[in-house]
Design an enzyme around this catalytic site. Sequence first.
Site, PDB file in Angstrom:
ATOM      1  N   ASP A  69       0.811  -1.223   0.000  1.00 54.06           N
ATOM      2  CA  ASP A  69       0.000   0.000   0.000  1.00 54.06           C
ATOM      3  C   ASP A  69       0.842   1.271   0.000  1.00 54.06           C
ATOM      4  OD1 ASP A  69      -2.602  -0.969  -0.172  1.00 54.06           O
ATOM      5  OD2 ASP A  69      -2.850  -1.168   1.998  1.00 54.06           O
TER       6      ASP A  69
ATOM      7  N   HIS B 202     -11.734   6.920   4.810  1.00 57.61           N
ATOM      8  CA  HIS B 202     -10.847   8.092   4.899  1.00 57.61           C
ATOM      9  C   HIS B 202     -11.631   9.310   4.411  1.00 57.61           C
ATOM     10  CE1 HIS B 202      -6.633   5.960   4.481  1.00 57.61           C
ATOM     11  NE2 HIS B 202      -6.802   6.364   5.725  1.00 57.61           N
TER      12      HIS B 202
ATOM     13  N   CYS C  67      -5.350   9.340  -3.361  1.00 62.22           N
ATOM     14  CA  CYS C  67      -4.587   8.466  -2.452  1.00 62.22           C
ATOM     15  C   CYS C  67      -3.139   8.311  -2.917  1.00 62.22           C
ATOM     16  CB  CYS C  67      -5.209   7.076  -2.376  1.00 62.22           C
ATOM     17  SG  CYS C  67      -6.890   7.033  -1.785  1.00 62.22           S
TER      18      CYS C  67
HETATM   19  N1  ARG Z   1      -5.469  -0.083   1.151  1.00 61.63           N
HETATM   20  C1  ARG Z   1      -5.195   1.216   1.693  1.00 61.63           C
HETATM   21  C2  ARG Z   1      -5.723   1.307   3.106  1.00 61.63           C
HETATM   22  O1  ARG Z   1      -6.744   0.759   3.390  1.00 61.63           O
HETATM   23  C3  ARG Z   1      -5.795   2.267   0.839  1.00 61.63           C
HETATM   24  C4  ARG Z   1      -5.435   3.651   1.263  1.00 61.63           C
HETATM   25  C5  ARG Z   1      -5.986   4.679   0.361  1.00 61.63           C
HETATM   26  N2  ARG Z   1      -5.473   5.961   0.646  1.00 61.63           N
HETATM   27  C6  ARG Z   1      -6.200   7.076   0.863  1.00 61.63           C
HETATM   28  N3  ARG Z   1      -5.586   8.208   0.969  1.00 61.63           N
HETATM   29  N4  ARG Z   1      -7.497   7.015   1.026  1.00 61.63           N
HETATM   30  O2  ARG Z   1      -5.140   1.920   3.970  1.00 61.63           O
END
Ligand code: ARG
Length: 303
Positions: free
Chosen positions: A96, A196, A296
């Site tokens: 990630d 988020h 992201c």
């Molecule tokens: N798989 C990552 C997580 O769950 C995705 C993060 C995405 N990033 C963001 N800025 N929303 O943490």
Amino acid sequence: MTVADVQGIGPSGLGGGATVAVDHPAVVEPRLATPRRYLMCPPEHFTVSYAINPWMNPEVAVDTAEAIRQWDALRRTYERLGHTVEVIDAEPGLPDMVFAANSGTVVDGRVLGARFRAPERAAEAEHYRRWFVRNGFRDVVMPSCTNEAEGDFTWTGSLLLAGTGFRTDPGAHSEAQETLGVPVVSLRLIDPRYYHLDVALFVLSEGSATVAPLVAYYPEAFSPGSLRVLRRLFPDAVIATEHDAACLGLNAVSDGRNVVLPIEAVGLAEQVAQRGFEPHFVDIGELRKSGGGPKCCTMELRG
Ligand code: ARG
């Protein structure tokens, strides 16, 4: 700067000679892009091997080569728009790490690093901290509360909107206020798909002492009280539909004029075009398997 200073740059994305007044009764502001500096991390080791949000399913195959192509196209889009893209090396074992937005909040050259909720992502924070130090950022503070950086912190030009509910601890909000010296407004997220803040809201144009910021958001992602705060702060906001939120359309990046967003977010693109912005579509199909989109993958280095 006054409106007259930017009058030469008319609204775009409306088609030649479109009569704005018919589409949108409010006066459409001329939109002015400002050059940005972004930090990105190539998805060389991207995959979905654990599940820490409802988008992630380790049983579903991920095409890493395709993710790299999508990420490259995103990077080239920023460069074509005149922005500077810095790149941090990807680390094996941190699938990630491509989601650069989660590893730092930078305002006026001050950096507040990250502290991840999931142990699987914890090590990312230190790689980014080292990048900041090596790249001349002198004021780098690491948080003591869980803090997923721009995943949950959104700078409007005058306020730092701060999400909580799934990842970032409310204690990180006051830490951000003290460290960055900016006023923080806490917002509570209630839908696990929008875990988020940056998948529920983005800033179309930053505000200043004289101009209000313009944001877009998906109301159902927020608690009733936080929604009232958003309505009070941003009465003119673009309100996204369920469809546009559910393709991660709100995980968009705006430079004040150009809005980079996922190809599926057609309604949102139309809405922002009616407000004088220029939409630019990118395909983020592979990255979305991890719950991520354009924003992201993009940390903004401000000041
Ligand atoms: N798989 C990552 C997580 O769950 C995705 C993060 C995405 N990033 C963001 N800025 N929303 O943490």
